[in-house]
Design a protein around this motif. Sequence first.
Motif, short mmCIF file in Angstrom:
data_model
loop_
_atom_site.label_atom_id
_atom_site.label_comp_id
_atom_site.label_asym_id
_atom_site.label_seq_id
_atom_site.Cartn_x
_atom_site.Cartn_y
_atom_site.Cartn_z
N LEU B 67 66.14 20.25 46.39
CA LEU B 67 67.36 20.57 45.63
C LEU B 67 68.33 21.38 46.48
N ARG B 87 76.14 12.97 47.06
CA ARG B 87 74.95 13.82 47.13
C ARG B 87 73.76 13.13 46.46
N PRO B 89 70.81 14.58 44.81
CA PRO B 89 70.22 14.95 43.52
C PRO B 89 70.89 14.21 42.36
N PHE B 90 70.15 13.94 41.34
CA PHE B 90 70.60 13.23 40.14
C PHE B 90 70.86 11.75 40.39
N LEU B 168 61.38 16.19 38.08
CA LEU B 168 61.91 17.13 37.09
C LEU B 168 62.92 18.08 37.75
N MET B 169 62.62 18.45 39.00
CA MET B 169 63.48 19.42 39.68
C MET B 169 64.79 18.80 40.14
N GLY B 172 67.48 15.38 36.93
CA GLY B 172 68.54 15.53 35.94
C GLY B 172 68.37 14.64 34.73
N ASN B 173 67.19 13.96 34.62
CA ASN B 173 66.85 13.31 33.35
C ASN B 173 67.86 12.29 32.85
N ILE B 174 68.40 11.47 33.73
CA ILE B 174 69.43 10.52 33.33
C ILE B 174 68.79 9.17 33.01
N ASN B 187 59.25 14.89 27.86
CA ASN B 187 60.30 15.07 26.84
C ASN B 187 59.75 14.86 25.44
#
Lengths: 251, 229
Positions: B67, B87, B89-90, B168-169, B172-174, B187
């Motif tokens: 991250l 970038r 992440p996510f 999880l880190m 971003g749970n998209i 979840n």
Amino acid sequence: MKAAFRKLAVFVALAGASLSARAEEVSVAVAANFSAPMQKIAVEFEKATGHKAQLVSGSTGKFYAQIKSGAPFQLLLAADDETPAKLVKEGDGVPGSQFTYAVGKLVLWSPTPGFVDDKGEVLKAGKFAHLALANPKLAPYGFAATETLKALGLADALQPRLVIGESITQAQQFVVSGNAELGFIAFSQIHKDGKLIDGSYWLVPAKHYTPIRQDAVVLAKGKGSAAVEALAGFLKSDKARAIIKSYGYEL
Amino acid sequence: MALTPDDWSAVWLTLKLASLVTLLLLIVGTPIAWWLARTRSRLRNVIGAVVALPIVLPPTVLGFYLLIVMGPQGPVGQLTESLGLGRLPFTFAGLVVASVFYSLPFVVQPIQNAFMAMGERPLEVAATLRASPWERFVHVALPLARPGFITAAVLGFAHTVGEFGVVLMIGGNIPGKTQVLSVQIYNHVEAIEYAQAHGLAAGLVAFSFVVLLALYTLGGARNTLGTGQ
């Protein structure tokens, strides 16, 4: 080696004896967003009553699962008012012991000074790649954030830019590490020792979201304990309320 | 136990991620394993230890550093941004990169063990028959190390499917992009939707069991996992 082990055993036995000789210890499950103020309250509580509060911080959903499986918590300070009500209904919480200890406030925050204006116009201008929030299904603050976006009519437009943390703590972490430019978090999270931390924020007007009532409830394992009752009472005291307010909660 | 569209999307995304990561790991891991198996360099232990790190480190440590490193102030983040890639992440690409690091030892070590187990002799014989180094590698080493490759592929795939902390880190749970199976189960559990959690979790238990059973039955694990004989 053997001698060292024996010494350790004696030490453990002594430590255990001294603990049981002292005043009672209350096992408290605390919603992650309330962990910092609760640590302060616990110190004051010990000074005032001699009882000790042992705090475990975590997510309310996880606490629910643990309590259902017989976790030894005696008092729950939840991040919502539904979980305590549910526990009472299911016989794991003491009826009539539920009360609101704090009302949370939602902020839109960025660590960059001047990035977030005090009217939240930054959301409409849309000059950011990622907006962090907590999972609305799990965290009341996450749900409040989606309510706010809907109220502003921006829910659909910003949907592709949302990044979802499992908790508000993680949402803040996404923002602090710079991977998201801004995020919806709890007002309490940008307080440190009763002062605001650096950055810029918009305190979301209360009309945009359902009030975030954080309720406490005495659990079945804490029923009849004087120390648990004392702590529940102490949370309503002026001293505790002052600490709670200094962390950006309402009462 | 009806699965929601988001659940199915998580299943599909997980399979896509694990397949891609396994493929990349076989490509990246084979030369590393070959080098580790055959070099006499003093760097061997250093590189071997670096490759094995993800076995020891909690995924949160790896996720935390990824991250930071992939973020706007991190070296990788600045590199990807200057290349116009944005970038990591996510994004799905970010998960792929993270998973390659995370599952690397599970692919490198079985292949390395297989290369070491076959010894110098077959390669020397091939050399006397005038096989070039490349021919020795492709026609002698690779076929002999086949069980190691099977183990590596299965473990790399299964380990990526089971990945949780790192995703999880940095995920971003998209839905459809970074919301993989393990995160979706988490979840559901957190939201006290136990029926749905069971649907996915039981599926994952069955899947993992079948994968390991197949692995042991095929015998690929004999040399590298320490079971069977």
